[in-house]
Design a protein around this motif. Structure first.
Motif, PDB file in Angstrom:
ATOM      1  N   ILE A  52       0.832  -1.204   0.000  1.00  0.00           N
ATOM      2  CA  ILE A  52       0.000   0.000   0.000  1.00  0.00           C
ATOM      3  C   ILE A  52       0.865   1.252   0.000  1.00  0.00           C
ATOM      4  O   ILE A  52       0.606   2.203  -0.761  1.00  0.00           O
ATOM      5  CB  ILE A  52      -0.957  -0.005   1.209  1.00  0.00           C
ATOM      6  N   ARG A  53       1.880   1.277   0.815  1.00  0.00           N
ATOM      7  CA  ARG A  53       2.747   2.469   0.845  1.00  0.00           C
ATOM      8  C   ARG A  53       3.400   2.703  -0.509  1.00  0.00           C
ATOM      9  O   ARG A  53       3.507   3.851  -0.974  1.00  0.00           O
ATOM     10  CB  ARG A  53       3.799   2.321   1.943  1.00  0.00           C
ATOM     11  N   GLU A  54       3.812   1.634  -1.168  1.00  0.00           N
ATOM     12  CA  GLU A  54       4.450   1.771  -2.477  1.00  0.00           C
ATOM     13  C   GLU A  54       3.471   2.274  -3.537  1.00  0.00           C
ATOM     14  O   GLU A  54       3.878   2.889  -4.527  1.00  0.00           O
ATOM     15  CB  GLU A  54       5.040   0.421  -2.902  1.00  0.00           C
ATOM     16  N   ALA A  55       2.174   2.039  -3.329  1.00  0.00           N
ATOM     17  CA  ALA A  55       1.155   2.503  -4.272  1.00  0.00           C
ATOM     18  C   ALA A  55       0.884   4.001  -4.148  1.00  0.00           C
ATOM     19  O   ALA A  55       0.258   4.589  -5.012  1.00  0.00           O
ATOM     20  CB  ALA A  55      -0.145   1.724  -4.061  1.00  0.00           C
ATOM     21  N   ARG A  56       1.334   4.614  -3.078  1.00  0.00           N
ATOM     22  CA  ARG A  56       1.202   6.054  -2.827  1.00  0.00           C
ATOM     23  C   ARG A  56      -0.254   6.539  -2.965  1.00  0.00           C
ATOM     24  O   ARG A  56      -0.544   7.477  -3.696  1.00  0.00           O
ATOM     25  CB  ARG A  56       2.106   6.848  -3.760  1.00  0.00           C
ATOM     26  N   PRO A  57      -1.185   5.927  -2.240  1.00  0.00           N
ATOM     27  CA  PRO A  57      -2.588   6.346  -2.385  1.00  0.00           C
ATOM     28  C   PRO A  57      -2.878   7.687  -1.710  1.00  0.00           C
ATOM     29  O   PRO A  57      -2.240   8.059  -0.729  1.00  0.00           O
ATOM     30  CB  PRO A  57      -3.347   5.219  -1.681  1.00  0.00           C
ATOM     31  N   ASP A  58      -3.860   8.376  -2.262  1.00  0.00           N
ATOM     32  CA  ASP A  58      -4.408   9.584  -1.636  1.00  0.00           C
ATOM     33  C   ASP A  58      -5.599   9.227  -0.756  1.00  0.00           C
ATOM     34  O   ASP A  58      -6.025  10.025   0.084  1.00  0.00           O
ATOM     35  CB  ASP A  58      -4.869  10.580  -2.709  1.00  0.00           C
ATOM     36  N   LEU A  59      -6.143   8.033  -0.989  1.00  0.00           N
ATOM     37  CA  LEU A  59      -7.342   7.575  -0.285  1.00  0.00           C
ATOM     38  C   LEU A  59      -7.308   6.056  -0.230  1.00  0.00           C
ATOM     39  O   LEU A  59      -6.928   5.397  -1.206  1.00  0.00           O
ATOM     40  CB  LEU A  59      -8.594   8.049  -1.041  1.00  0.00           C
ATOM     41  N   ILE A  60      -7.709   5.487   0.914  1.00  0.00           N
ATOM     42  CA  ILE A  60      -7.851   4.038   1.051  1.00  0.00           C
ATOM     43  C   ILE A  60      -9.313   3.744   1.372  1.00  0.00           C
ATOM     44  O   ILE A  60      -9.882   4.339   2.295  1.00  0.00           O
ATOM     45  CB  ILE A  60      -6.944   3.478   2.162  1.00  0.00           C
ATOM     46  N   VAL A 108     -20.658  11.364   2.979  1.00  0.00           N
ATOM     47  CA  VAL A 108     -19.909  12.539   3.436  1.00  0.00           C
ATOM     48  C   VAL A 108     -19.196  13.178   2.255  1.00  0.00           C
ATOM     49  O   VAL A 108     -18.780  12.492   1.311  1.00  0.00           O
ATOM     50  CB  VAL A 108     -18.872  12.173   4.528  1.00  0.00           C
ATOM     51  N   GLU A 109     -19.082  14.494   2.293  1.00  0.00           N
ATOM     52  CA  GLU A 109     -18.274  15.189   1.299  1.00  0.00           C
ATOM     53  C   GLU A 109     -16.900  15.435   1.897  1.00  0.00           C
ATOM     54  O   GLU A 109     -16.774  15.954   3.008  1.00  0.00           O
ATOM     55  CB  GLU A 109     -18.909  16.520   0.901  1.00  0.00           C
ATOM     56  N   VAL A 110     -15.868  15.052   1.183  1.00  0.00           N
ATOM     57  CA  VAL A 110     -14.499  15.156   1.694  1.00  0.00           C
ATOM     58  C   VAL A 110     -13.617  15.814   0.640  1.00  0.00           C
ATOM     59  O   VAL A 110     -13.990  15.953  -0.528  1.00  0.00           O
ATOM     60  CB  VAL A 110     -13.926  13.762   2.054  1.00  0.00           C
ATOM     61  N   SER A 111     -12.446  16.214   1.076  1.00  0.00           N
ATOM     62  CA  SER A 111     -11.438  16.728   0.159  1.00  0.00           C
ATOM     63  C   SER A 111     -10.287  15.733   0.137  1.00  0.00           C
ATOM     64  O   SER A 111      -9.703  15.432   1.170  1.00  0.00           O
ATOM     65  CB  SER A 111     -10.940  18.101   0.620  1.00  0.00           C
ATOM     66  N   VAL A 112     -10.000  15.196  -1.052  1.00  0.00           N
ATOM     67  CA  VAL A 112      -8.930  14.218  -1.219  1.00  0.00           C
ATOM     68  C   VAL A 112      -7.926  14.777  -2.212  1.00  0.00           C
ATOM     69  O   VAL A 112      -8.273  15.052  -3.359  1.00  0.00           O
ATOM     70  CB  VAL A 112      -9.472  12.866  -1.716  1.00  0.00           C
ATOM     71  N   ALA A 113      -6.698  14.960  -1.756  1.00  0.00           N
ATOM     72  CA  ALA A 113      -5.646  15.529  -2.601  1.00  0.00           C
ATOM     73  C   ALA A 113      -6.101  16.857  -3.202  1.00  0.00           C
ATOM     74  O   ALA A 113      -5.825  17.158  -4.369  1.00  0.00           O
ATOM     75  CB  ALA A 113      -5.236  14.546  -3.690  1.00  0.00           C
ATOM     76  N   GLY A 114      -6.853  17.624  -2.414  1.00  0.00           N
ATOM     77  CA  GLY A 114      -7.315  18.928  -2.856  1.00  0.00           C
ATOM     78  C   GLY A 114      -8.523  18.911  -3.761  1.00  0.00           C
ATOM     79  O   GLY A 114      -8.930  19.955  -4.294  1.00  0.00           O
TER      80      GLY A 114
END
Length: 291
Positions: A64-72, A138-144
């Motif tokens: 997972i860390r190597e995939a560099r996700p903005d959201l899981i 929910v409304e969220v902000s992911v990576a801006g």
């Protein structure tokens, strides 16, 4: 450990990993929408079943860390009491420690969380840093970038404790009513913000019910890729809830304007029936600015 478990584990160690696929994680990538500025990387964790992936630097956390996700996103059956009291929570805790603080994590309940009292699972996963969504949007902000995330609890939520233990049939009417209510909440948020709407729902066999409400992207699990992959049959041999040669067992599907991703799951120790040509997987979605 039972005799059956010993036989399974011995076979899994002795036979080639490419056949029984016990200690390898596939990372299929799906690119949706227009790539470039504003892309969101989403890692999909499903059906871990409290399996042992090592500590915070174990295989799953590293992948997972190597995939560099903005959201899981986590679509249920992360916990499984069949792994035994000492492992049910410990294996999940060890893995979650390795991804804590990496990015936002959203989680919905699968059927296995309901085969026991689900409250300890909810408390545990929240303490590990995940946000639990039980029929919430929910409304969220992911990576801006704004995003609506909706989470639907498994159909077993609608059954009594005794019915869950007995693994009775789903109350389909009540579950579909819950889908409709959650869809209305999601639509209200989506119309206000104008951003895409993502649904997390454990069971893929209800895809036609989900898709009718206009979600842009749906994540599910549960089917384990059909468990045994037979050449020429991409969806495997058998999936709970769909039967033999399931239609939605793993991969990317499109229904109208809805993209639907089903994870083949991460379980390799449980269930005891081994995977064949079907490695545990961590889908990675690259969500562009238009889907």
């Amino acid at each position: 450990m039972s005799v059956k478990d010993y036989v399974r584990d011995f076979a899994a160690e002795m036979l080639p990993v490419s056949i029984f696929s016990c200690k390898k994680i596939s990372v299929p990538e799906y690119e949706l929408g227009k790539p470039g500025t504003g892309e969101i990387r989403i890692a999909h964790v499903s059906d871990m079943h409290s399996n042992d992936y090592g500590d915070k630097d174990g295989l799953l956390a590293r992948t997972i860390r190597e995939a560099r996700p903005d959201l899981i996103v986590m679509t249920g059956d992360i916990f499984d009491i069949d792994m035994g009291a000492s492992k049910t929570f410990a294996n999940v805790r060890d893995f979650m420690t390795g991804i804590a603080g990496l990015c936002p994590i959203y989680y919905v309940l699968g059927n296995h969380e309901f085969y026991a009292d689900e409250q300890p699972f909810l408390s545990a996963i929240a303490s590990y840093g995940a946000t639990v969504l039980t029929d919430e949007a929910v409304e969220v902000s992911v990576a801006g970038r704004p995003l609506v995330i909706a989470g639907l609890a498994d159909p077993l939520l609608d059954l009594t404790k005794e019915q869950r233990i007995n693994k009775d049939e789903d109350d389909k009417a009540t579950y579909r009513a819950r889908i409709a209510v959650l869809a209305r909440k999601t639509t209200e948020l989506k119309e206000t913000s104008g951003c895409p709407a993502v649904l997390l729902a454990h069971r893929p066999e209800y895809i036609e019910d989900y898709a009718r409400y206009g979600f842009d992207l749906i994540f599910s699990g549960h089917a384990h890729g059909g468990q045994w992959i037979i050449p020429g049959h991409v969806n495997g041999l058998y999936a709970v809830g769909q039967g033999f040669f399931p239609k939605y067992a793993g991969g990317l599907y499109t229904l109208g304007g809805t993209n639907f991703i089903v994870s083949r799951g991460l379980s390799y120790q449980k269930p005891a029936f081994p995977r064949f040509g079907n490695p545990p997987e961590l889908p990675l979605v690259r969500l562009g600015t238009v889907i």
